[in-house]
Write a protein that holds these residues in place. Structure first.
Motif, PDB file in Angstrom:
ATOM      1  N   TYR A   1      34.422  24.195 135.856  1.00 10.64           N
ATOM      2  CA  TYR A   1      35.011  25.531 135.947  1.00 10.64           C
ATOM      3  C   TYR A   1      35.836  25.827 134.713  1.00 10.64           C
TER       4      TYR A   1
ATOM      5  N   SER B   1      50.569  31.534 142.091  1.00 10.96           N
ATOM      6  CA  SER B   1      50.384  32.475 143.208  1.00 10.96           C
ATOM      7  C   SER B   1      49.576  33.703 142.798  1.00 10.96           C
ATOM      8  N   GLU B   2      49.059  33.699 141.538  1.00 10.75           N
ATOM      9  CA  GLU B   2      48.245  34.834 141.118  1.00 10.75           C
ATOM     10  C   GLU B   2      46.840  34.729 141.708  1.00 10.75           C
ATOM     11  N   PRO B   3      46.199  35.853 141.970  1.00 10.51           N
ATOM     12  CA  PRO B   3      44.862  35.840 142.593  1.00 10.51           C
ATOM     13  C   PRO B   3      43.837  35.055 141.781  1.00 10.51           C
ATOM     14  N   ALA B   4      43.879  35.210 140.445  1.00  9.44           N
ATOM     15  CA  ALA B   4      42.892  34.514 139.613  1.00  9.44           C
ATOM     16  C   ALA B   4      43.003  33.005 139.785  1.00  9.44           C
TER      17      ALA B   4
ATOM     18  N   ILE C   1      44.311  31.384 142.395  1.00  8.05           N
ATOM     19  CA  ILE C   1      43.919  31.011 143.744  1.00  8.05           C
ATOM     20  C   ILE C   1      42.399  30.998 143.883  1.00  8.05           C
ATOM     21  N   GLU C   2      41.771  31.926 143.214  1.00  9.90           N
ATOM     22  CA  GLU C   2      40.308  32.013 143.297  1.00  9.90           C
ATOM     23  C   GLU C   2      39.644  30.755 142.716  1.00  9.90           C
ATOM     24  N   ILE C   3      40.127  30.322 141.554  1.00 11.22           N
ATOM     25  CA  ILE C   3      39.542  29.126 140.937  1.00 11.22           C
ATOM     26  C   ILE C   3      39.828  27.894 141.800  1.00 11.22           C
TER      27      ILE C   3
ATOM     28  N   LYS D   1      40.294  27.755 144.907  1.00  8.13           N
ATOM     29  CA  LYS D   1      39.450  27.836 146.101  1.00  8.13           C
ATOM     30  C   LYS D   1      38.038  27.351 145.792  1.00  8.13           C
ATOM     31  N   ALA D   2      37.520  27.813 144.659  1.00 12.79           N
ATOM     32  CA  ALA D   2      36.164  27.424 144.270  1.00 12.79           C
ATOM     33  C   ALA D   2      36.072  25.911 144.088  1.00 12.79           C
TER      34      ALA D   2
ATOM     35  N   ARG E   1      38.040  23.683 145.449  1.00 12.87           N
ATOM     36  CA  ARG E   1      38.244  23.035 146.745  1.00 12.87           C
ATOM     37  C   ARG E   1      36.980  23.075 147.598  1.00 12.87           C
ATOM     38  N   SER E   2      36.201  24.150 147.456  1.00 15.86           N
ATOM     39  CA  SER E   2      35.006  24.307 148.301  1.00 15.86           C
ATOM     40  C   SER E   2      34.075  23.098 148.185  1.00 15.86           C
TER      41      SER E   2
END
Ligand SMILES: Nc1ncnc2c1ncn2[C@@H]1O[C@H](COP(=O)(O)OP(=O)(O)OP(=O)(O)O)[C@@H](O)[C@H]1O
Ligand SMILES: [Mg+2]
Lengths: 271, 277
Positions: free
Chosen positions: B241, B255-258, B260-262, B264-265, B267-268
């Motif tokens: 990534y 705590s920024e969305p960007a 958290i998104e990475i 999350k990816a 962690r998946s």
């Protein structure tokens, strides 16, 4: 509570004070027990003398025994010194070179099974009367514990620690001086402590078979003459020699490896 | 926290480096590692191919036992590859490279050396100039909060402090490449965050190439330019990534969305496999 009395602001110092007293108290108890047993069971003095008779023997012959203790101590120290030099050297070779380990180590273990008391007379044949056979006999008993402890010490290095020093491209000599040797020192000292007490035994065995001086010689002669108090006095002196030498090794150990878990008090490293 | 400067690159080179495409520094091609043990072969790494650019910060996450430490030791030239190749600066790695600092999974400090002398070990072994490196060592000690403990023995330090000392030791000779194997695993959450920020600063100021192995996904995303995700043993690369969050990143970045998104990816991958330990 008993706990409250034991805890003190300077536990280290208090422990030191008691360290000497405790075994002495225990020893006194043993002597009393010895005396009681001899009296209770009415053991004749030609089997076990009374402690008081041994004390008298000390009074009458103490000076001579002390003089005889000198050659025994010298032989012990000589044998121990040889054990240190050759023991550590052999351990280094065994730990450092695979072929030495596979060829020599098993033979060394095998040779340890030969009773040294049985071959001691041979040293007299080879080296004559006097100091040499005693020293060699002390060496033969003191050597093996140093080797075993040394090999154990040199080989028990954490693989990550090896990787660390290797990643710095340390030379063989640097690896030895900065890692292997200091790491092995505590184990080596454990070996020294066993070795030095065994060296006393070795020296006495040497004196049994080929000497006209030393505690071992007096010991053997007093057995022959049924002078049991003298013989027991000899045993006490031998035990004292062993204790003092053991303690000396510990003093050196405390100086050289103050960092080891067994020695930690509250030392501060010097920069 | 005082910012001592450790081989700071000038402002003009910083901008230049940011603009031109980065040179490839570490090149891993089809790397396979199989440990041969008396009771059979242990495949540890499946063919692995990736590269690390000069000055890049790479984080590696993966389940326990997937071969992360093995990968680090291979790059450090400490264990030989079964097949495949590793090149650093175009040269095949056959022995430990010179310009490298390693933080191992355990502190591996020498019990008989004081903290300072442990940190100075690389300088001693490599016979580098003592005086200048001593100043560096003190700066690092200050930075990692070990001031006042220089003359203590390692066993008089907490586990976290020991690991910080190990970090100082890895940096003292100012290596170009730093390999770290879960360096902050033993630290408490607060110290860990502080060390993360320090590490980011060191990376930003010195442009070192850093490979960080970690169990913490937030830590990986927070620090890295790229996060390499590995699969169960034998480890292969599941995904890489790009983390193109602006630097310097702050704790609030987490705590920024960007971000958290990475995270999350990343962690998946572990939900599918049964989790990171
Ligand atoms: N010296 C060795 N000999 C044999 N097998 C080994 C050796 N070192 C590691 N292995 C094996 O290789 C695999 C990967 O080990 P490695 O230490 O690289 O895992 P890791 O990803 O670092 O795990 P962790 O996150 O728990 O530290 C493991 O299954 C381990 O059993
Ligand atoms: Mg690991």
């Amino acid at each position: 509570m008993a706990n409250d009395r034991v805890v003190s602001p300077t536990p280290g110092v208090r422990r030191r004070d008691h360290a000497w007293a405790r075994p002495l108290i225990f020893l006194a108890l043993l002597v009393v027990l010895w005396d009681l047993i001899v009296r209770l069971f009415d053991i004749p003095p030609y089997l076990i003398p009374k402690p008081w008779d041994v004390a008298l023997a000390f009074r009458d012959e103490g000076g001579r025994l002390m003089l005889e203790a000198i050659p025994t101590t010298i032989a012990t120290l000589g044998g121990f010194a040889l054990s240190v030099i050759f023991g550590v050297g052999t351990a280094m070779l065994i730990a450092g070179f695979k072929p030495v380990e596979s060829y020599v180590y098993p033979l060394l273990v095998f040779s340890q099974s030969i009773p040294k008391v049985a071959v001691a007379p041979l040293f007299v044949v080879w080296f004559g009367f006097g100091m040499t056979p005693k020293v060699i006999s002390a060496f033969l008993l003191g050597f093996f514990p140093v080797v075993v402890a040394g090999v154990q010490g040199f080989k028990s290095i954490d693989p990550d620690m090896r990787d660390l020093i290797r990643s710095m491209k340390a030379s063989r000599l640097q690896t030895f001086g900065m890692l292997s040797f200091p790491h092995a020192l505590p184990a080596i000292f454990a070996g020294f402590k066993v070795s030095v007490t065994l060296a006393v035994v070795g020296a006495v065995v040497g004196e049994f078979v080929g000497s006209n001086s030393g505690i071992g010689y007096v010991l053997q002669r007093s057995i022959g003459n049924f002078e049991l108090p003298t013989m027991f006095a000899c045993l006490v002196i031998l035990a004292l020699i062993g204790c003092v030498l053991f303690w000396l090794v510990e003093v050196v150990e405390r100086r050289l490896v103050p960092w080891h878990a067994s020695q930690r008090v509250d030392v501060v490293a010097t920069p | 926290m005082q910012a001592r400067h450790l081989r700071t690159v000038g402002a003009e080179t910083t901008t230049a480096a940011a603009q031109e495409p980065r040179r490839r520094l570490i090149d891993v091609q089809g790397l396979v590692k199989i440990y041969r043990t008396p009771d059979g072969d242990v495949p540890s790494l499946q063919p692995l191919t990736f590269d690390i650019a000069d000055g890049e910060f790479i984080a590696v996450v993966g389940p326990s036992g997937c071969g992360k430490s093995t990968l680090l030791k291979l790059i450090a030239g400490l264990v030989p590859a079964t097949s495949g190749s590793i090149e650093i600066d175009g040269r095949q790695v056959v022995e430990p490279p010179d310009d490298i600092g390693i933080v191992f999974q355990t502190p591996v400090l020498m019990a008989w050396r004081s903290v300072l002398r442990n940190i100075m070990l690389p300088v001693e072994v490599r016979k580098l100039d003592r005086a200048s490196h001593l100043a560096r060592a003190h700066a690092l000690i200050e930075m990692t909060g070990l001031k006042g403990f220089e003359n203590k023995f390692p066993w008089q330090l907490s586990g976290g402090m020991q690991q910080r000392a190990a970090l100082c030791r890895a940096l003292v000779h100012d290596p170009r490449i730093v390999l770290m194997d879960e360096p902050f695993g033993a630290l408490d959450a607060l110290t860990r965050e502080r060390m993360n920020i320090e590490l980011q600063r060191i990376h930003f100021e010195t442009r070192k190439t850093i490979l960080l192995i970690t169990h913490s996904i937030p830590e990986a995303v927070f620090l890295a330019d790229r996060v390499v995700v590995m699969t169960e043993r034998p480890g292969a690369i599941a995904a890489i990534y790009d983390v193109d969050l602006p630097r310097p990143r702050r704790l609030s970045t987490m705590s920024e969305p960007a971000f958290i998104e990475i995270a999350k990816a990343v962690r998946s991958h572990f939900f599918a496999q049964g989790g990171i330990d």
